[in-house]
Design a protein around this motif. Structure first.
Motif, PDB file in Angstrom:
ATOM      1  N   LYS A 146     -17.843  34.628  14.214  1.00 18.00           N
ATOM      2  CA  LYS A 146     -18.017  35.823  15.040  1.00 18.00           C
ATOM      3  C   LYS A 146     -16.827  35.957  15.981  1.00 18.00           C
ATOM      4  O   LYS A 146     -16.286  34.950  16.433  1.00 18.00           O
ATOM      5  CB  LYS A 146     -19.317  35.704  15.842  1.00 18.00           C
ATOM      6  CG  LYS A 146     -20.554  35.693  14.954  1.00 18.00           C
ATOM      7  CD  LYS A 146     -21.759  35.069  15.619  1.00 18.00           C
ATOM      8  CE  LYS A 146     -21.689  33.554  15.693  1.00 18.00           C
ATOM      9  NZ  LYS A 146     -21.862  32.872  14.397  1.00 18.00           N
ATOM     10  N   PHE A 147     -16.445  37.186  16.273  1.00 13.92           N
ATOM     11  CA  PHE A 147     -15.314  37.421  17.150  1.00 13.92           C
ATOM     12  C   PHE A 147     -15.720  38.340  18.277  1.00 13.92           C
ATOM     13  O   PHE A 147     -16.452  39.306  18.054  1.00 13.92           O
ATOM     14  CB  PHE A 147     -14.147  38.029  16.363  1.00 13.92           C
ATOM     15  CG  PHE A 147     -13.591  37.075  15.351  1.00 13.92           C
ATOM     16  CD1 PHE A 147     -12.503  36.284  15.664  1.00 13.92           C
ATOM     17  CD2 PHE A 147     -14.196  36.925  14.122  1.00 13.92           C
ATOM     18  CE1 PHE A 147     -12.018  35.365  14.759  1.00 13.92           C
ATOM     19  CE2 PHE A 147     -13.719  36.005  13.195  1.00 13.92           C
ATOM     20  CZ  PHE A 147     -12.625  35.222  13.517  1.00 13.92           C
ATOM     21  N   GLY A 148     -15.285  38.030  19.494  1.00 20.22           N
ATOM     22  CA  GLY A 148     -15.612  38.877  20.629  1.00 20.22           C
ATOM     23  C   GLY A 148     -14.401  39.002  21.528  1.00 20.22           C
ATOM     24  O   GLY A 148     -13.433  38.250  21.387  1.00 20.22           O
ATOM     25  N   ALA A 149     -14.471  39.966  22.461  1.00 17.56           N
ATOM     26  CA  ALA A 149     -13.384  40.125  23.410  1.00 17.56           C
ATOM     27  C   ALA A 149     -13.805  39.492  24.736  1.00 17.56           C
ATOM     28  O   ALA A 149     -14.708  38.654  24.774  1.00 17.56           O
ATOM     29  CB  ALA A 149     -13.041  41.597  23.559  1.00 17.56           C
ATOM     30  N   ASP A 150     -13.175  39.917  25.827  1.00 15.98           N
ATOM     31  CA  ASP A 150     -13.445  39.291  27.123  1.00 15.98           C
ATOM     32  C   ASP A 150     -14.917  39.354  27.535  1.00 15.98           C
ATOM     33  O   ASP A 150     -15.390  38.519  28.275  1.00 15.98           O
ATOM     34  CB  ASP A 150     -12.585  39.963  28.190  1.00 15.98           C
ATOM     35  CG  ASP A 150     -12.858  41.452  28.268  1.00 15.98           C
ATOM     36  OD1 ASP A 150     -12.640  42.132  27.256  1.00 15.98           O
ATOM     37  OD2 ASP A 150     -13.311  41.923  29.314  1.00 15.98           O
ATOM     38  N   GLY A 151     -15.649  40.365  27.047  1.00 19.14           N
ATOM     39  CA  GLY A 151     -17.049  40.527  27.439  1.00 19.14           C
ATOM     40  C   GLY A 151     -17.954  39.380  27.012  1.00 19.14           C
ATOM     41  O   GLY A 151     -19.084  39.266  27.473  1.00 19.14           O
ATOM     42  N   ASP A 198     -22.333  29.000  17.797  1.00 14.32           N
ATOM     43  CA  ASP A 198     -21.202  28.199  17.330  1.00 14.32           C
ATOM     44  C   ASP A 198     -20.339  29.034  16.390  1.00 14.32           C
ATOM     45  O   ASP A 198     -20.831  29.896  15.680  1.00 14.32           O
ATOM     46  CB  ASP A 198     -21.713  26.957  16.582  1.00 14.32           C
ATOM     47  CG  ASP A 198     -21.561  25.718  17.441  1.00 14.32           C
ATOM     48  OD1 ASP A 198     -21.788  25.826  18.661  1.00 14.32           O
ATOM     49  OD2 ASP A 198     -21.208  24.655  16.895  1.00 14.32           O
ATOM     50  N   ASP A 199     -19.031  28.728  16.397  1.00 13.27           N
ATOM     51  CA  ASP A 199     -18.119  29.451  15.535  1.00 13.27           C
ATOM     52  C   ASP A 199     -17.911  30.898  16.008  1.00 13.27           C
ATOM     53  O   ASP A 199     -17.777  31.800  15.205  1.00 13.27           O
ATOM     54  CB  ASP A 199     -18.637  29.433  14.087  1.00 13.27           C
ATOM     55  CG  ASP A 199     -17.495  29.320  13.088  1.00 13.27           C
ATOM     56  OD1 ASP A 199     -16.375  29.012  13.524  1.00 13.27           O
ATOM     57  OD2 ASP A 199     -17.728  29.567  11.897  1.00 13.27           O
ATOM     58  N   LYS A 204     -10.347  31.355  22.737  1.00 12.59           N
ATOM     59  CA  LYS A 204     -11.285  30.255  22.929  1.00 12.59           C
ATOM     60  C   LYS A 204     -12.297  30.313  21.797  1.00 12.59           C
ATOM     61  O   LYS A 204     -12.460  31.341  21.155  1.00 12.59           O
ATOM     62  CB  LYS A 204     -12.107  30.436  24.208  1.00 12.59           C
ATOM     63  CG  LYS A 204     -11.356  30.670  25.443  1.00 12.59           C
ATOM     64  CD  LYS A 204     -12.122  30.155  26.639  1.00 12.59           C
ATOM     65  CE  LYS A 204     -13.341  30.934  27.033  1.00 12.59           C
ATOM     66  NZ  LYS A 204     -13.837  30.542  28.359  1.00 12.59           N
ATOM     67  N   MET A 205     -13.016  29.225  21.589  1.00 16.59           N
ATOM     68  CA  MET A 205     -14.106  29.299  20.622  1.00 16.59           C
ATOM     69  C   MET A 205     -15.289  28.448  21.074  1.00 16.59           C
ATOM     70  O   MET A 205     -15.154  27.604  21.954  1.00 16.59           O
ATOM     71  CB  MET A 205     -13.628  28.879  19.242  1.00 16.59           C
ATOM     72  CG  MET A 205     -13.281  27.431  19.099  1.00 16.59           C
ATOM     73  SD  MET A 205     -12.764  27.041  17.421  1.00 16.59           S
ATOM     74  CE  MET A 205     -14.248  27.349  16.483  1.00 16.59           C
ATOM     75  N   VAL A 209     -14.251  25.780  23.888  1.00 12.33           N
ATOM     76  CA  VAL A 209     -13.041  24.954  23.823  1.00 12.33           C
ATOM     77  C   VAL A 209     -11.886  25.864  23.404  1.00 12.33           C
ATOM     78  O   VAL A 209     -12.117  26.905  22.790  1.00 12.33           O
ATOM     79  CB  VAL A 209     -13.190  23.806  22.790  1.00 12.33           C
ATOM     80  CG1 VAL A 209     -14.257  22.823  23.216  1.00 12.33           C
ATOM     81  CG2 VAL A 209     -13.497  24.354  21.397  1.00 12.33           C
ATOM     82  N   PRO A 210     -10.636  25.510  23.754  1.00 15.80           N
ATOM     83  CA  PRO A 210      -9.521  26.324  23.255  1.00 15.80           C
ATOM     84  C   PRO A 210      -9.520  26.267  21.730  1.00 15.80           C
ATOM     85  O   PRO A 210      -9.765  25.204  21.162  1.00 15.80           O
ATOM     86  CB  PRO A 210      -8.285  25.616  23.813  1.00 15.80           C
ATOM     87  CG  PRO A 210      -8.778  24.786  24.945  1.00 15.80           C
ATOM     88  CD  PRO A 210     -10.185  24.402  24.611  1.00 15.80           C
ATOM     89  N   ALA A 211      -9.284  27.416  21.075  1.00 20.67           N
ATOM     90  CA  ALA A 211      -9.268  27.431  19.614  1.00 20.67           C
ATOM     91  C   ALA A 211      -8.104  26.576  19.134  1.00 20.67           C
ATOM     92  O   ALA A 211      -7.040  26.575  19.752  1.00 20.67           O
ATOM     93  CB  ALA A 211      -9.130  28.856  19.108  1.00 20.67           C
ATOM     94  N   PRO A 212      -8.303  25.824  18.049  1.00 17.70           N
ATOM     95  CA  PRO A 212      -7.227  24.945  17.572  1.00 17.70           C
ATOM     96  C   PRO A 212      -5.959  25.722  17.207  1.00 17.70           C
ATOM     97  O   PRO A 212      -4.860  25.227  17.380  1.00 17.70           O
ATOM     98  CB  PRO A 212      -7.833  24.259  16.344  1.00 17.70           C
ATOM     99  CG  PRO A 212      -9.072  25.018  16.014  1.00 17.70           C
ATOM    100  CD  PRO A 212      -9.530  25.691  17.252  1.00 17.70           C
ATOM    101  N   LYS A 213      -6.130  26.951  16.693  1.00 19.90           N
ATOM    102  CA  LYS A 213      -4.944  27.738  16.349  1.00 19.90           C
ATOM    103  C   LYS A 213      -4.803  28.893  17.325  1.00 19.90           C
ATOM    104  O   LYS A 213      -5.693  29.747  17.399  1.00 19.90           O
ATOM    105  CB  LYS A 213      -5.069  28.294  14.930  1.00 19.90           C
ATOM    106  CG  LYS A 213      -5.026  27.235  13.854  1.00 19.90           C
ATOM    107  CD  LYS A 213      -5.112  27.916  12.489  1.00 19.90           C
ATOM    108  CE  LYS A 213      -5.437  26.919  11.393  1.00 19.90           C
ATOM    109  NZ  LYS A 213      -5.985  27.590  10.209  1.00 19.90           N
TER     110      LYS A 213
END
Lengths: 389, 294
Positions: A258-263, A278-279, A374-375, A382-386
């Protein structure tokens, strides 16, 4: 059928009146300079309001502990707009009519900011919003003479939407994405920027559905999106609904990143949604894990005062308050002079060095800032690995 | 996908139906639209949460919350509506809106304004698991719990209304309050009973919604209340079986509307169905065609 806006406004106004009365008693008006901080302090977006308030209050404590501005203390007036346009319009008229308020840090939500903006522009009071990301604001913040009254130290939705499409396509290599957006200024702005960039990249948007604030049942839309077999889902909205969407997506069997913005950037996202969050990947203007030494000091002070981790909204609000206070210190407590000073911060060299990086405004009052990803992993941000670069 | 949407819509509809019977019963007896009923539903969820956080097991917590909200419903009537029984109907209606705002803000003071999750550890783990699966369609245990609870409550309610003395008294009151009083019916006691019954059902709906969607917040009663009110009107206000039918119809219309017509117009589709029905059957599916009393 059921009109409940007016009595609530009265109740809020009464409560605020009481609050103002009490604070005026503690220090006489001449010794303080007031800035308004309109945000959502009740309602479903109250979690964000607390973050804005926390960030602003750390900055103000810091300034006042060091003697204030030119011998005067800074005082924040927290006004509740519930992230509702109609409440924001009421709040805006009380702000412009209060001569003791010289500037505004807010509003929190784009739709509230847009509703309040006409009053600020007409009456001439400068505002810096640390969080409102709607593109529409850039076209509505000028008065008849072309002077800008509303600035922001946060990136715009088109930047976030474009950025996320790039990230999904180039960094993660996913090709089919479903879009689920909140039917308001914020969600639509994000969705449109995302769609435009996706088209350019050849990223296929396999389904596009809407929901509205306060909805609890997302299964009809999710069932439909699932049928389109996406590899990823972009949720253009805020965390209270986002958490439920993550949960229900899992229940209908739509298990994709799933992807989200600042909200989405709020600890409550994980608390409400539980394991299905998660994810989830999200854009953030600030990552405590990779912060500068100055920012580390702020992070310490914030933790000591609130006993929780800093989120980007608090960090951005801390900087927005910092910029406003610097403008007051340099230009004096005068609405028009503060505006001129803010408009003058227009290059990186003249920029305000805050904890979120260098803040400066372009000709439409917007700022340029990098985004981090972040993820959610095992129930934690946690900071996203990539990262993008 | 169509069958799955039907299952989802049916679940949503049963919840609307449970709330709608509260509106319709009170309307049947005292001709008042109790706008604070959505808040009763919200309190049902929050009181259950409080009971669970005190360490009570789920069934006991729900039972206590039901009793407490039933008591709040009765109190609401005694404090806010009874003094206005002979006043113009508009006065009571406005009071109802006032009580709705009051209860909403009270909940914000007690539990805070942020959405809270339903405590997962209080639920048996298998609730979220699929119970039935026919090729594309899954029905979860939670959904089955909602079906069974809602249907059992409605059958029970219908028995209470049609078979018991108090139920008979309620129906008598709905027909003519003065005549009922002359027959020796204790009017206020029957009205209190109606509020208690409707509030208890509303509380169960609140708990089930917060379990199903895993969230609760102080303003959740507003939208649910409006929808349930629409369901009550759709089914024929004053008619209990009508409220059930209206709730299910509205839930399915909304879900199919979002799934097949347009998700931004989801609520619009639901209300459009309601308006269409009202145009052709002004008293709803099962409503009595009412003669306006002077």
């Amino acid at each position: 059928m059921r009109s409940r806006g007016i009595p609530r406004i009265l109740a809020v106004a009464a409560a605020l009146g009481l609050g103002l009365g009490l604070s005026a008693g503690s220090a006489s008006a001449a010794d303080t300079i007031k800035i308004a901080v309109p945000a959502a302090y009740t309602g479903s977006a109250a979690g964000y309001g607390e973050n804005v308030k926390a960030g602003v209050s750390v900055k103000i404590d810091e300034i006042n502990a060091a003697g204030g501005v030119n011998g005067k203390k800074i005082e924040a007036v927290y006004l509740d707009d519930q992230c509702e346009p109609r409440e924001a319009a009421t709040v805006s008229s009380s702000v412009v009519n209060d001569d003791s308020i010289v500037g505004i840090v807010g509003h929190l939500c784009s739709s509230a900011h847009l509703a309040a903006l006409p009053a600020y522009v007409r009456e001439g009071i400068p505002a810096i919003t640390p969080t409102a990301t709607s593109v529409a604001i850039s076209g509505k913040n000028k008065d008849e003479k072309g002077k800008i009254w509303s600035f922001r130290n946060v990136y715009r939705d088109d930047f976030q939407g474009t950025f996320l499409a790039d990230y999904i396509d180039k960094v993660l290599g996913l090709k089919k994405v479903a879009v689920f957006y909140e039917n308001n200024d914020y969600g639509i702005g994000l969705k449109e920027a995302f769609g435009k960039e996706a088209k350019k990249l050849g990223l296929t948007v396999v389904g596009e559905e809407a929901y509205k604030k306060g909805d609890q049942d997302f299964t009809p839309q999710l069932t439909k999106l699932k049928a389109a077999a996406p590899q990823a889902m972009f949720i253009a909205g805020y965390y209270p609904e986002g958490a439920l969407i993550a949960d229900q997506a899992k229940k209908v069997g739509l298990v994709v990143p799933k992807f989200g913005a600042d909200g989405f950037d709020n600890a409550d996202y994980i608390k409400l949604g539980g394991a299905p969050t998660d994810d989830t990947y999200l854009t953030a203007p600030f990552l405590a894990e990779i912060a500068s030494p100055d920012a580390k000091k702020f992070i310490e002070a914030f933790k000591a005062k609130f006993n929780r981790e800093v989120d980007w909204m608090s960090a951005n609000s801390y900087d927005a308050a910092g910029i406003m206070i610097e403008a007051i210190a340099k230009a004096g407590p005068d609405r028009a002079k503060i505006r001129d000073y803010l408009a003058g911060i227009d290059t990186p060299e003249k920029g305000y060095k805050g904890v979120t990086g260098v803040n400066y405004f372009n000709a439409s009052g917007d700022c340029q800032k990098p985004a981090f990803v972040k993820m959610v992993k095992d129930g934690k941000f946690v900071p996203a690995p990539k990262q993008m670069n | 996908m169509f069958e799955q949407q039907l299952v989802n819509g049916f679940t949503l509809g049963l919840i609307y139906a449970l709330i709608a019977v509260g509106y319709t019963m009170v309307y049947g007896v005292i001709e008042l639209i109790n706008f604070a009923h959505g808040e009763i539903y919200m309190l049902g969820a929050f009181l259950t949460l409080s009971c669970i956080s005190m360490g009570l097991p789920l069934p006991l917590a729900v039972l206590l919350a039901m009793l407490a909200t039933a008591a709040i419903g009765v109190l609401l009537d005694v404090v806010a509506y009874r003094p206005l029984r002979e006043a113009p109907r508009l006065a009571a209606l406005i009071t109802a809106i006032g009580m709705s705002i009051f209860l909403q803000n009270l909940a914000m003071i007690i539990w805070g304004s942020r959405p809270l999750p339903f405590p997962r550890q209080a639920l048996p783990a298998f609730f979220a698991e699929p119970a039935l699966r026919f090729s594309e369609v899954t029905v979860t245990w939670m959904q089955i719990v909602i079906y069974v609870t809602a249907l059992a409550l409605m059958v029970g309610l219908n028995l209470v209304i049609t078979k018991t003395r108090t139920g008979t008294a309620m129906r008598a009151l709905a027909q003519n309050r003065t005549a009922a009083a002359l027959m020796g019916i204790n009017v206020n006691r029957v009205i209190s009973f109606t509020f208690a019954l409707g509030s208890g059902m509303g509380a169960v709906a609140g708990v089930m919604v917060s379990m199903y969607y895993n969230t609760m917040y102080p303003t959740m009663g507003y939208l649910a209340g409006v929808k349930a009110f629409a369901a009550a009107v759709l089914g024929g206000i004053g008619s209990v079986p009508g409220a059930m039918l209206g709730g299910v119809a509205l839930g399915i219309a909304e879900t199919l509307g979002a799934g097949y017509i347009s998700s931004p117009y989801r609520d619009g589709v639901a209300y459009a169905v309601m308006i269409l029905v009202i145009i052709f059957r002004p008293s709803g599916f099962l409503g009595r065609s009412m003669v306006e009393k002077a």
